[in-house]
Design an enzyme around this catalytic site. Structure first.
Site, mmCIF file in Angstrom:
data_model
loop_
_atom_site.group_PDB
_atom_site.id
_atom_site.type_symbol
_atom_site.label_atom_id
_atom_site.label_comp_id
_atom_site.label_asym_id
_atom_site.label_seq_id
_atom_site.Cartn_x
_atom_site.Cartn_y
_atom_site.Cartn_z
ATOM 1 C CB THR A 1 -0.930 0.117 1.260
ATOM 2 O OG1 THR A 1 -1.689 -1.119 1.228
ATOM 3 C CG2 THR A 1 -1.732 1.196 1.280
ATOM 4 N NE ARG B 1 -8.905 -7.253 1.987
ATOM 5 C CZ ARG B 1 -7.869 -6.477 2.031
ATOM 6 N NH1 ARG B 1 -7.388 -5.699 1.001
ATOM 7 N NH2 ARG B 1 -7.374 -6.475 3.317
ATOM 8 N N GLY C 1 -10.175 -3.559 1.620
ATOM 9 C CA GLY C 1 -9.641 -3.404 2.864
ATOM 10 C C GLY C 1 -9.593 -2.010 3.675
ATOM 11 N N GLY D 1 -5.422 -5.141 6.213
ATOM 12 C CA GLY D 1 -6.610 -4.041 6.296
ATOM 13 C C GLY D 1 -7.672 -4.601 7.457
#
Length: 299
Positions: A169, A197, A199, A223
């Site tokens: 990230t 999904r 996060g 996450g």
């Protein structure tokens, strides 16, 4: 746990490129390319702030540079879902106004942070997801990405190995010369995530938060753990209600409430002090300020 506190003056800026495995596991080439990418993003944000620009512009510009680089699990460097697709998440928040915007599971752009800011400025919403986010990006005339724009799709054999960073990230926090704070975060999520999904990165209060009175935070890591604890907001709430420093709040969070190797955060408080905390073996980070500081690191 590893903690850094960097006292700054006037404007200050920090970036991160993910917390995860030890940099000792990286090749020399990988280490150098990530260092250069962090320096480029840091310099872009620095030039915005040193020229009198806003914290909001600085965090958006720095994160966009990291998205475009390809060395991180965000933007061009996005990893794939189990279905073999790229789904990107991003958010941005203005500490002066509490204005914020985010997108999740967007597939048609390489710079979702720009779309997140457009959500903030051009809609009454905070978060737009999936096909709705794709449609919004098209309607707003953002450049559409092709498969060749994403390294994971153009070169599927180059997916991260077990020795690569677990988390990639990217994020940025900033304080400008007017005292305004901002935060931004962007990711493709965990490697091999289920389709759909989402996060913490696009969620205001979990992966991103900013309030001029107390601080700004961008998170990286697992996450789900950051969502469960509303980490970004909780750190600011500790400053507000418990009169803790942002550094002490982050230390308490990573020492006592997050599991080991959950990730890390970068933060900047109302005075401009930069805080960098992780409980993983490594974390890519950079810090710059009006006093001439310009440094990057991986530990």
């Amino acid at each position: 746990m590893n903690t850094k506190r960097i006292v700054s003056a006037d404007w200050s800026l920090a970036v991160h490129g993910g917390a995860g495995s030890s940099p000792a596991t990286w090749s020399a080439e990988k280490r150098e390319s990530r260092k250069l990418a962090m320096e480029v993003a840091l310099d872009i944000g620095r030039r915005v702030l040193s020229g009198g620009g806003t914290a909001l512009d600085a965090v958006e510009s720095a994160v966009a540079a990291l998205e475009s680089d390809g060395n991180f699990h965000a933007g061009r460097g996005a990893t794939l879902t189990t279905a073999g697709h790229v789904e990107l998440d991003a958010s941005i928040m203005d500490g002066a106004t509490a204005g914020c915007g985010g997108v999740a599971a967007i597939t048609v752009v390489t710079n979702p942070i720009h779309v997140a800011r457009r959500v903030m400025h051009s809609t009454p919403h905070v978060l737009i997801v999936g096909s709705g986010a794709d449609a919004f990006a098209r309607q707003q005339a953002f450049p559409m990405a092709t498969a060749a724009d994403f390294l994971s799709l153009a070169k599927p054999s180059e997916q991260p190995s077990a020795t690569e960073l677990k988390f990639g990230t990217v994020g940025c926090v900033a304080r400008d010369s007017s005292g305004n704070l901002a935060a931004a975060t962007s990711t493709s999520g965990t490697t091999g995530k289920l389709a759909g999904r989402v996060g913490d990165s696009p969620l205001i209060g979990a992966g991103t938060f900013a309030d001029n009175r107390y601080g700004a935070v961008s998170a990286t890591g697992i996450g789900e753990e950051f969502i469960r604890r509303c980490v970004a907001y909780d750190l600011i709430a500790q400053v507000r209600y418990a009169n803790r420093t942002l550094g002490d709040a982050a230390k308490e969070m990573f020492d006592n409430r997050l599991p080991s190797e959950a990730g890390g955060i970068i933060g900047v408080d109302a005075s401009g002090e930069i805080v960098i905390v992780r409980n993983t073996p490594g974390m890519s980070w950079g810090a710059a300020d009006a006093g001439g500081r310009f440094e990057t690191g991986f530990e």
